[in-house]
Design an enzyme around this catalytic site. Structure first.
Site, PDB file in Angstrom:
ATOM      1  N   GLY A 154       0.866  -1.359   0.072  1.00 49.72           N
ATOM      2  CA  GLY A 154       0.010   0.055   0.108  1.00 49.72           C
ATOM      3  C   GLY A 154       0.862   1.258  -0.047  1.00 49.72           C
ATOM      4  N   GLY A 193       0.997   5.141   1.758  1.00 45.83           N
ATOM      5  CA  GLY A 193       0.591   5.976   2.934  1.00 45.83           C
ATOM      6  C   GLY A 193       0.849   7.556   2.436  1.00 45.83           C
ATOM      7  N   LYS A 222       6.747   0.650   6.808  1.00 48.47           N
ATOM      8  CA  LYS A 222       6.601   1.879   6.139  1.00 48.47           C
ATOM      9  C   LYS A 222       7.772   2.615   5.954  1.00 48.47           C
ATOM     10  CE  LYS A 222       3.494   5.918   6.332  1.00 48.47           C
ATOM     11  NZ  LYS A 222       2.370   6.772   6.937  1.00 48.47           N
ATOM     12  N   ASP A 229      -6.351  13.283   9.296  1.00 50.89           N
ATOM     13  CA  ASP A 229      -6.493  12.679   7.953  1.00 50.89           C
ATOM     14  C   ASP A 229      -7.393  11.512   8.011  1.00 50.89           C
ATOM     15  OD1 ASP A 229      -6.141  12.721   5.330  1.00 50.89           O
ATOM     16  OD2 ASP A 229      -4.093  11.400   5.440  1.00 50.89           O
TER      17      ASP A 229
END
Length: 816
Positions: free
Chosen positions: A130, A132, A152, A246
């Site tokens: 994914g 971010g 991440k 967010d």
């Protein structure tokens, strides 16, 4: 240490000689030296990795740094697919083959730094899963503990001092918070300028993917998901006063077990971290109005974003959607979303009210905090859930997904049983009575239905009704057969019908009706002017005819006298002459009256033209005032260009505004993006400039430390000392000082710097008029909102020539 270097050197050179093309036929001294340095760096890298695991002051939160910045470049590590040995390879070997130092088999060095098998810190990368807000997320294995994690990695474009600080803040924020509905952070580190963070690996999907797959999510399941997210945000706020900033479907994951997880704390901040000059961050489609405007935030901003997310989950679409960020921001500030129960009539009214309150424009109109919101969600679900016994209590953990099919089946079964029992009882007790009453009931039902449809008013919004009235009145005003007075009376009737506007949108729509009335008066005045002009021409033509006839009679009188005709003929001619002279005098009086009336009407037309012209200019000025403090100078140029094409006769004034805009652009370029142009320039009381870039001024203070300041935080006197070196600004000190203040949004200080600038004076007039009008509307209903407008106006107008008078006028309105 030396034996380790020699051992590593042998293994490293062995792999290099077999794999790198330059060693295929010969062995150079330069290559040997490069191999020696690479081996030494490999040993240093391994030593650094052994020492890198250090514990931060946060419990169970590891921060490790293994940076290799030696002169020869960076290493990358990857695992041998045969013996699982961690191989060190120089960056330059990417895509080439080399020999594994452990099993001596030939392996390929990965081309990418984050491909399958690459090692970062203590983590073996598997695959990318994914993206971010500030980096990519990979599935990885923590080698020391043999567990799967989500790794991440900070994107290169964010690997700045600020980006790394934000990354560390996210890690610390995630590590401090331990909640079932939040993603936990395990470790953070840096290797070869690559920042990474290990987090809990979640198997499941995001809410966004669920919406894309299914179109929309059932109402109660949506509330169940939002309830869990609200629990996470409640915990973050109560524990650390943390604001997510967010919240959106992309950052909400549902695990395979049905547990909801809130992810991506990259933009999260504590309330104590807020400052006026901090960047505005977030996803525009989900940002609250106060987040757009850079105002102080609290948990109510997350409530707004959560409301937008819930709206999208239930309806399948965003409440506000446009092509540009500016348009989306305008919608968040000015427009109301279509109620959910109108988008889908199956949505219960209490749910639609819940979402509307969550998305209120003003924070004060939303739920007080997450506790208040959770209570409301729980209360609504007690009435709307298929099985309310499965609704979790507030501040309890929901460990699995609700079985909605089971709930529906159970609920339907109960309903069917009750329905059958009722039917049996009714059939036994009232069968005969019902048979007799059926015809009567049908007739009454038809009558009631017809009456209801004929008398129930259509429930439309105020804005919709105003829009309908505006379209009707525009057609009405364009009817040339109607007197102006009738048109004016109809317009006043419509304005009186809606009374005082309740929002900016309503105020602008009612102002549009007033503009239509003004335009109708202007058109009617032009028509009357043309009619008077025609009458004047006809009167002058009749006047000329009478003058010709009078001259003819005069000639005839003279001829009669010359011929000595009879006294009777002379008397008749003289009488006819006197009658024509009276008509001529009356006609001259009529002409004079018409000319006076025409002059008065011409003055009125000229006055209306000036009013329309000034109103148009004020509209352009208001738009410029909105865009300029946001430094959107290109949009100002585009606006002026479009207006020039639409109104060619106004090109002169528009060109003057464009020259002013270009001048401000030159000022902004010099003070915010001039690079090293002013390097070593002295900043009085601060230090020496290093460079100016991206709106920031980097300078060295008196103690030799490098500091940074935003350009608009620099006092105008010091900014002028910098810009005075530019020949373009020679002899333009007043204009440059005023321009700097205009770019900061300080109209009063701009007037003080250049009092003779008529455009600045006009903008102050417009700003004051709009503020006075807005405050008058807001004082009866929202005194806090009026106070906010009052405080903002004092900042904008401070320093103006009539500041004290303006302040007193605004204070008087606030005290009403």
């Amino acid at each position: 240490m030396s034996s380790r270097i020699l051992k590593s050197l042998r293994a490293h050179l062995k792999g290099r000689i077999k794999s790198v093309p330059c060693f295929s036929g010969s062995f150079s001294f330069v290559s040997l030296v490069q191999g020696i340095f690479s081996a030494i760096r490999a040993v240093k890298n391994g030593t650094a990795l052994e020492k890198q695991r250090k514990t931060d002051d946060i419990t169970a939160f590891e921060i490790s740094f293994a940076t290799d910045v030696s002169a020869g470049g960076f290493f990358m590590r990857f695992r041998c697919p045969f013996c699982f040995y961690a191989i060190n390879a120089d960056e330059s070997a990417r895509g080439y083959s080399m020999t594994c130092p452990s099993c001596a088999k030939t392996v390929m060095v990965p081309v990418g730094r984050f491909e399958d098998g690459c090692i970062i810190g203590d983590f073996l990368i598997k695959s990318k899963i994914g993206e971010g807000s500030i980096g990519a997320v990979y599935l990885a294995t923590q080698l020391s503990l043999e567990r799967q994690v989500a790794l991440k990695i900070l994107s290169p474009e964010y690997s700045t001092h600020k980006g790394i600080n934000d990354f560390l803040n996210e890690a610390r924020a995630a590590a401090k918070l331990s909640h079932i509905n939040l993603v936990q952070s395990f470790a953070i580190g840096e290797e070869d300028n690559i920042c990474y963070m290990a987090m809990t690996y979640i198997t499941g999907e995001t809410v966004r993917k669920r919406i894309l797959r299914e179109g929309r999510i059932p109402v109660d399941e949506s509330l169940h998901i939002i309830q869990q997210v609200a629990e996470a945000l409640y915990y973050a706020w109560e524990e650390s006063r943390l604001i997510h900033r967010d919240v959106k479907p992309d950052n909400i994951m549902i695990t395979e077990n049905g547990i909801v997880k809130l992810t991506d704390l990259g933009l999260a901040m504590q309330t104590s971290e807020w400052s006026k000059d901090m960047e505005i961050s977030g996803s525009p489609s989900y940002m609250s109005p106060e987040q757009f405007s850079g105002e102080p935030l609290d948990t109510r901003s997350d409530i707004y974003s959560l409301g937008v997310t819930l709206y999208q989950m239930i309806s399948g679409k965003l409440p506000f959607d446009a092509e540009t960020v500016r348009s989306v921001a305008h919608q968040h500030f000015e427009e109301d979303a279509v109620p959910l129960n109108k988008v889908d009539t199956a949505v219960p009214v209490p749910v639609a009210r819940l979402v509307r309150k969550m998305m209120a424009k003003k924070p004060a109109d939303r739920y007080r905090d997450m506790e208040d919101l959770l209570n409301e969600i729980w209360t609504i679900r007690q009435k709307t859930a298929p099985d309310r016994s499965l609704v979790p209590e507030i501040h309890t953990i929901s460990l699995k997904r609700l079985d909605y099919e089971m709930q529906h089946e159970s609920s339907e079964a109960k309903k069917n049983v009750l329905k059958l029992e009722d039917e049996i009882r009714e059939r036994r007790k009232y069968l005969r009575i019902l048979l007799a009453l059926i015809p009567v009931a049908l007739i009454l039902g038809i009558i009631v239905t017809l009456y209801w449809y004929g008398n129930t008013p259509i429930n439309t919004s105020v804005e919709t009704r105003i829009a309908q009235k505006t379209a009707y009145f525009k057609r009405f005003a364009n009817d040339g057969s109607l007197p102006l007075k009738v048109i004016q009376e109809e317009g006043e009737k419509i304005l009186a019908e809606f009374g005082k506007p309740r929002s900016r949108t309503q105020r602008f729509m009612l102002d549009n009706i007033r503009a239509i009335m003004t335009e109708a008066a202007y058109r009617r005045s032009q028509l009357e002017n043309r009619n008077l002009l025609n009458s004047l021409r006809n009167a002058r033509r009749d006047n000329a005819a009478l003058k010709a006839e009078a001259e003819s009679l005069t000639v005839r009188m003279k001829e009669a006298e010359n011929k000595a005709i009879s006294a009777e003929e002379t008397a008749r001619t003289r009488k006819l002459y006197e009658e024509n002279l009276k008509k001529l005098n009356a006609l001259n009086a009529t002409i004079k009256s018409l000319e006076t009336e025409r002059n008065a009407l011409q003055e009125r037309v000229s006055s209306l033209e000036l009013t329309l012209e000034e109103n148009w200019r004020d509209m352009i000025r208001a738009e410029i005032m909105k865009l300029r403090p946001q430094l959107r100078l290109r949009e100002i140029s585009a606006l002026l260009a479009v207006e020039s094409v639409q109104y060619p006769r106004r090109t002169g004034w528009l060109n003057e505004r464009e020259q002013e805009n270009l001048f401000l652009g030159r000022i902004l370029l010099d003070i915010a993006e001039s690079g090293t142009k002013y390097s070593a320039k002295e900043l009085p009381g601060l230090g020496k400039i290093i460079m100016i870039s991206s709106g920031f001024i980097d300078y060295q203070d008196r103690d030799g430390r490098v500091r940074q300041m935003k350009w608009n935080a620099l006092p105008t006197d010091i900014a002028w000392q910098i810009l005075s070196d530019n020949p373009l600004f020679t002899g333009k000190e007043r204009e440059v000082r005023a321009g700097l203040e205009l770019l900061k949004g300080n109209l009063g200080m701009a007037q003080m710097a250049n009092p003779t600038d008529l455009e600045v004076n006009a903008m102050i007039r417009i700003y004051l008029q709009n503020t006075v009008r807005a405050m008058k509307y807001m004082v009866p209903d929202s005194r806090n909102g009026a106070k906010e407008l009052y405080d903002t106006a004092l900042k904008v107008l401070n320093g103006g020539l009539e500041f004290e008078n303006m302040k007193n006028n605004l204070s008087a309105i606030l005290s009403l």
